[in-house]
Motif scaffolding. Sequence first.
Motif, PDB file in Angstrom:
ATOM      1  N   ALA A 216      21.189  42.823 -23.303  1.00  0.00           N
ATOM      2  CA  ALA A 216      19.955  43.457 -23.788  1.00  0.00           C
ATOM      3  C   ALA A 216      18.784  42.496 -23.662  1.00  0.00           C
ATOM      4  O   ALA A 216      17.683  42.884 -23.209  1.00  0.00           O
ATOM      5  CB  ALA A 216      20.133  43.896 -25.236  1.00  0.00           C
ATOM      6  N   ARG A 217      18.993  41.255 -24.049  1.00  0.00           N
ATOM      7  CA  ARG A 217      17.928  40.257 -23.961  1.00  0.00           C
ATOM      8  C   ARG A 217      17.517  40.010 -22.506  1.00  0.00           C
ATOM      9  O   ARG A 217      16.327  39.901 -22.198  1.00  0.00           O
ATOM     10  CB  ARG A 217      18.393  38.956 -24.615  1.00  0.00           C
ATOM     11  N   ARG A 219      17.666  42.085 -19.999  1.00  0.00           N
ATOM     12  CA  ARG A 219      16.926  43.229 -19.458  1.00  0.00           C
ATOM     13  C   ARG A 219      15.465  43.194 -19.894  1.00  0.00           C
ATOM     14  O   ARG A 219      14.563  43.497 -19.103  1.00  0.00           O
ATOM     15  CB  ARG A 219      17.590  44.534 -19.895  1.00  0.00           C
ATOM     16  N   VAL A 220      15.239  42.850 -21.145  1.00  0.00           N
ATOM     17  CA  VAL A 220      13.863  42.768 -21.621  1.00  0.00           C
ATOM     18  C   VAL A 220      13.136  41.618 -20.939  1.00  0.00           C
ATOM     19  O   VAL A 220      11.968  41.749 -20.531  1.00  0.00           O
ATOM     20  CB  VAL A 220      13.838  42.602 -23.152  1.00  0.00           C
ATOM     21  N   GLN A 221      13.794  40.494 -20.785  1.00  0.00           N
ATOM     22  CA  GLN A 221      13.163  39.339 -20.130  1.00  0.00           C
ATOM     23  C   GLN A 221      12.796  39.649 -18.690  1.00  0.00           C
ATOM     24  O   GLN A 221      11.707  39.261 -18.218  1.00  0.00           O
ATOM     25  CB  GLN A 221      14.108  38.138 -20.188  1.00  0.00           C
ATOM     26  N   THR A 224       9.699  41.954 -18.648  1.00  0.00           N
ATOM     27  CA  THR A 224       8.434  41.344 -19.076  1.00  0.00           C
ATOM     28  C   THR A 224       8.019  40.160 -18.199  1.00  0.00           C
ATOM     29  O   THR A 224       6.952  39.580 -18.414  1.00  0.00           O
ATOM     30  CB  THR A 224       8.552  40.851 -20.533  1.00  0.00           C
ATOM     31  N   GLU A 234       8.850  48.273 -18.386  1.00  0.00           N
ATOM     32  CA  GLU A 234       9.145  47.467 -19.567  1.00  0.00           C
ATOM     33  C   GLU A 234       9.588  48.354 -20.727  1.00  0.00           C
ATOM     34  O   GLU A 234      10.519  48.022 -21.465  1.00  0.00           O
ATOM     35  CB  GLU A 234       7.925  46.656 -19.974  1.00  0.00           C
ATOM     36  N   GLN A 235       8.914  49.492 -20.871  1.00  0.00           N
ATOM     37  CA  GLN A 235       9.278  50.413 -21.941  1.00  0.00           C
ATOM     38  C   GLN A 235      10.693  50.938 -21.746  1.00  0.00           C
ATOM     39  O   GLN A 235      11.479  51.037 -22.705  1.00  0.00           O
ATOM     40  CB  GLN A 235       8.286  51.580 -21.982  1.00  0.00           C
ATOM     41  N   ALA A 237      13.116  49.450 -20.116  1.00  0.00           N
ATOM     42  CA  ALA A 237      14.049  48.342 -20.344  1.00  0.00           C
ATOM     43  C   ALA A 237      14.270  48.120 -21.830  1.00  0.00           C
ATOM     44  O   ALA A 237      15.400  47.846 -22.262  1.00  0.00           O
ATOM     45  CB  ALA A 237      13.526  47.075 -19.689  1.00  0.00           C
ATOM     46  N   ARG A 238      13.211  48.223 -22.611  1.00  0.00           N
ATOM     47  CA  ARG A 238      13.356  48.036 -24.055  1.00  0.00           C
ATOM     48  C   ARG A 238      14.190  49.153 -24.672  1.00  0.00           C
ATOM     49  O   ARG A 238      14.962  48.919 -25.606  1.00  0.00           O
ATOM     50  CB  ARG A 238      11.981  47.967 -24.714  1.00  0.00           C
ATOM     51  N   ALA A 241      17.723  48.373 -23.798  1.00  0.00           N
ATOM     52  CA  ALA A 241      18.177  47.239 -24.606  1.00  0.00           C
ATOM     53  C   ALA A 241      18.509  47.686 -26.028  1.00  0.00           C
ATOM     54  O   ALA A 241      19.481  47.222 -26.626  1.00  0.00           O
ATOM     55  CB  ALA A 241      17.113  46.154 -24.622  1.00  0.00           C
ATOM     56  N   ALA A 242      17.695  48.587 -26.569  1.00  0.00           N
ATOM     57  CA  ALA A 242      17.941  49.084 -27.922  1.00  0.00           C
ATOM     58  C   ALA A 242      19.284  49.806 -28.003  1.00  0.00           C
ATOM     59  O   ALA A 242      20.025  49.667 -28.988  1.00  0.00           O
ATOM     60  CB  ALA A 242      16.811  50.015 -28.353  1.00  0.00           C
TER      61      ALA A 242
END
Length: 271
Positions: A216-217, A219-221, A224, A234-235, A237-238, A241-242
Amino acid sequence: MSTRPAYPDSSNSSAAAAAAHASAHGGSGLGPGFGSLRAAGAAFGPVRMGASRPSRPAQLDPAVADGLAGGMDPQAISEMSHLSAAALLDRVRHSEDPEVVHRVLTLVETVGVDEIAELWSDAEPDSLPGVLWRLYMLRTWMRANRDSIARLWRLGEPVATTASAIAGVDQAPTEDDIVRLADSILSGAFVGDFAVALERAAAFTDVVALGLRVEARRRVQRATANGGSAPEAEQAARAQAAKLLHTGANLMSTARTFEHGAHLWRRGRLE
């Protein structure tokens, strides 16, 4: 904390005995349909990080269907769940026939997950049927998502620790290793030390949960890294990740259930 239920009347006892006896009968071949799986809570949902190998369990043994028909009351179902779980465990522990072990190991495929769910899925987490239900669902989930789970283990356990030793997993397991481990954990519950099997399941699910957090981390990295030039990506991916974090949290909760079950078993209080 669950307690052993009083023995039900003769009709309910027959249904519980039929459920335990069902493990001794083979089923038809497997087909597609992993999506029909009723997991123990939300912990064992599909891990969408790679291809899965779906399977649909065979139909319920007629004897079990007869016992479950007619809308039995919750108390009767609870009694049946405890009696059938105890009978199944006792049957294997007093048998030296490898075929009996194999049939019990593949109970989901031969009897059907929905039918097992009727008896065990609503049992208390700190009960024998509740723990057995989670062990069966863990095996089904691991086998269906072996490739993704192998990758998650490598993310969560990049360096071998005590979790590797407890679970019995190599530092970089293959898909086949995951399948063998899934069978080993469940079979160990029946023919080995039940508490140790639960501790292995707990250690394994903990590491996979950690792997989900790492994924999850990442994917967000990655999303961004472009400095906000692609807000939609980005949205998305978040959001992904959630979902991974939510699954990881459920897995960690299940791991605690396995650990508690091991503690109760050693005290003679898992019934």
